[in-house]
Design a protein around this motif. Sequence first.
Motif, PDB file in Angstrom:
ATOM      1  N   ALA A  55      48.546  46.533  35.700  1.00 32.98           N
ATOM      2  CA  ALA A  55      47.130  46.493  35.313  1.00 32.98           C
ATOM      3  C   ALA A  55      46.335  47.633  35.944  1.00 32.98           C
ATOM      4  N   CYS A  99      45.070  41.891  34.344  1.00 30.72           N
ATOM      5  CA  CYS A  99      45.018  41.424  35.741  1.00 30.72           C
ATOM      6  C   CYS A  99      45.042  39.890  35.805  1.00 30.72           C
ATOM      7  N   GLN A 102      48.008  41.032  44.964  1.00 28.95           N
ATOM      8  CA  GLN A 102      49.039  41.830  45.646  1.00 28.95           C
ATOM      9  C   GLN A 102      48.582  43.256  45.929  1.00 28.95           C
ATOM     10  N   CYS A 103      47.640  43.756  45.178  1.00 24.88           N
ATOM     11  CA  CYS A 103      47.156  45.121  45.401  1.00 24.88           C
ATOM     12  C   CYS A 103      46.162  45.206  46.557  1.00 24.88           C
ATOM     13  N   ASN A 147      44.703  38.350  38.873  1.00 23.12           N
ATOM     14  CA  ASN A 147      44.076  38.027  40.167  1.00 23.12           C
ATOM     15  C   ASN A 147      45.105  37.590  41.208  1.00 23.12           C
ATOM     16  N   LEU A 154      39.829  39.241  41.653  1.00 19.37           N
ATOM     17  CA  LEU A 154      39.864  40.633  42.108  1.00 19.37           C
ATOM     18  C   LEU A 154      38.538  41.325  41.817  1.00 19.37           C
ATOM     19  N   LYS A 198      52.153  48.355  43.424  1.00 17.98           N
ATOM     20  CA  LYS A 198      52.077  46.960  43.869  1.00 17.98           C
ATOM     21  C   LYS A 198      51.818  45.980  42.732  1.00 17.98           C
ATOM     22  N   CYS A 199      51.262  46.469  41.639  1.00 23.10           N
ATOM     23  CA  CYS A 199      50.806  45.538  40.592  1.00 23.10           C
ATOM     24  C   CYS A 199      51.950  45.121  39.672  1.00 23.10           C
ATOM     25  N   PRO A 200      52.305  43.845  39.680  1.00 22.49           N
ATOM     26  CA  PRO A 200      53.408  43.391  38.824  1.00 22.49           C
ATOM     27  C   PRO A 200      53.046  43.384  37.343  1.00 22.49           C
TER      28      PRO A 200
HETATM   29  S1  SF4 Z   1      45.186  41.407  41.439  1.00 25.04           S
HETATM   30 FE1  SF4 Z   1      47.410  41.435  40.903  1.00 25.04          FE
HETATM   31  S2  SF4 Z   1      47.412  41.652  38.685  1.00 25.04           S
HETATM   32 FE2  SF4 Z   1      45.357  42.211  39.343  1.00 25.04          FE
HETATM   33  S3  SF4 Z   1      45.399  44.445  39.598  1.00 25.04           S
HETATM   34 FE3  SF4 Z   1      45.882  43.549  41.616  1.00 25.04          FE
HETATM   35  S4  SF4 Z   1      48.104  43.401  41.711  1.00 25.04           S
HETATM   36 FE4  SF4 Z   1      47.539  43.725  39.547  1.00 25.04          FE
END
Ligand code: SF4
Length: 309
Positions: free
Chosen positions: A68, A85, A90-91, A87, A44, A63-65
């Motif tokens: 982060a 994070c 999903q974001c 990576n 990311l 969106k971030c599971p």
């Molecule tokens: S890449 Fe996944 S874990 Fe990292 S900030 Fe985006 S959604 Fe969250």
Amino acid sequence: MVLNIQHFCTHDGPGMRTTVFLKGCTLRCKWCSNPESIHPRPELAYNPAKCIGRTECGFCLPKCPEHAIFSTDPDLKVRINWTLCTNCSQCVSACPPGALSLFGHELTVEEVLAEVEQDSPFYRESGGGITLSGGECQLQPDFAAALLEEARHRGMNTAIETAFNVPWENVEKVLPHVDVCLHDHKISDPERHRKWCGADNRRIQENQKRAYETFPGVKFIARTPLIPGVNDDEAHIRAVLAFIRPHPNVIDYELLPYFRFGESKYGFLGRVYELEDFQPPSEELLARLRAIIDEAFGRATAITRKTQP
Ligand code: SF4
Ligand code: SF4
């Protein structure tokens, strides 16, 4: 695992070239201008200048599971907790202006060549071709070998940019498909090499010498990214010349003066750029060191040189 395909490159081998950057590297050079190429998997990146902010947008937050992503006053832009994070990406698709993006994606040999071949008229006119770079392209030896073999089959000149800090088995797979090998001699002393590049240079030098001897048909071009106060001394240049000159297939030695390319990308990846106070080497120093190289190669005048990759 490809980071990027760059068209119309003129510094990565003979003629006009298309350079394919692969992800993953075994070194951690403090001056690296492609920090997004180091990690071997997709990664990311966040550019806060593009973020609209949580009031106007905020689509990424739910969106971030891993929770982060967060936002703090006063600018309402989001922030990333890089230690949380994973990576997962999903974001990324939730971000309308592209403030969140992903470095790296998987491509097949055929997919890469379909893009590379768009430039084929330029190869024919300029004597150019395809260059694999990175990261360390020899860390994906099967893919690199298959890509270079097929590129050659389609009439392209093939080149790689490598640091040679890989198992010899990788080199044995890749180099049979290479016309030109651009390779670094960063620092002569093993312990200083470890300090500035994250690993010593013993395996690198063993591979280089063995490659010169095992692949006499490959044209090798040695290079030093010239970093002020680190390796911009005459002793290093002369040590490299003593190493390469006994090998007639090392056809040149180039100095790549340090520039602060890539500095902003460290921030996008949540990393710190450590060479903030470093300045490019002076023209006088470059001219003096290049004169030493030209003398060793029996040249009267300096040839056109390149900038840091
Ligand atoms: S890449 Fe996944 S874990 Fe990292 S900030 Fe985006 S959604 Fe969250
Ligand atoms: S989706 Fe993108 S623009 Fe919107 S708040 Fe998140 S990072 Fe900023």
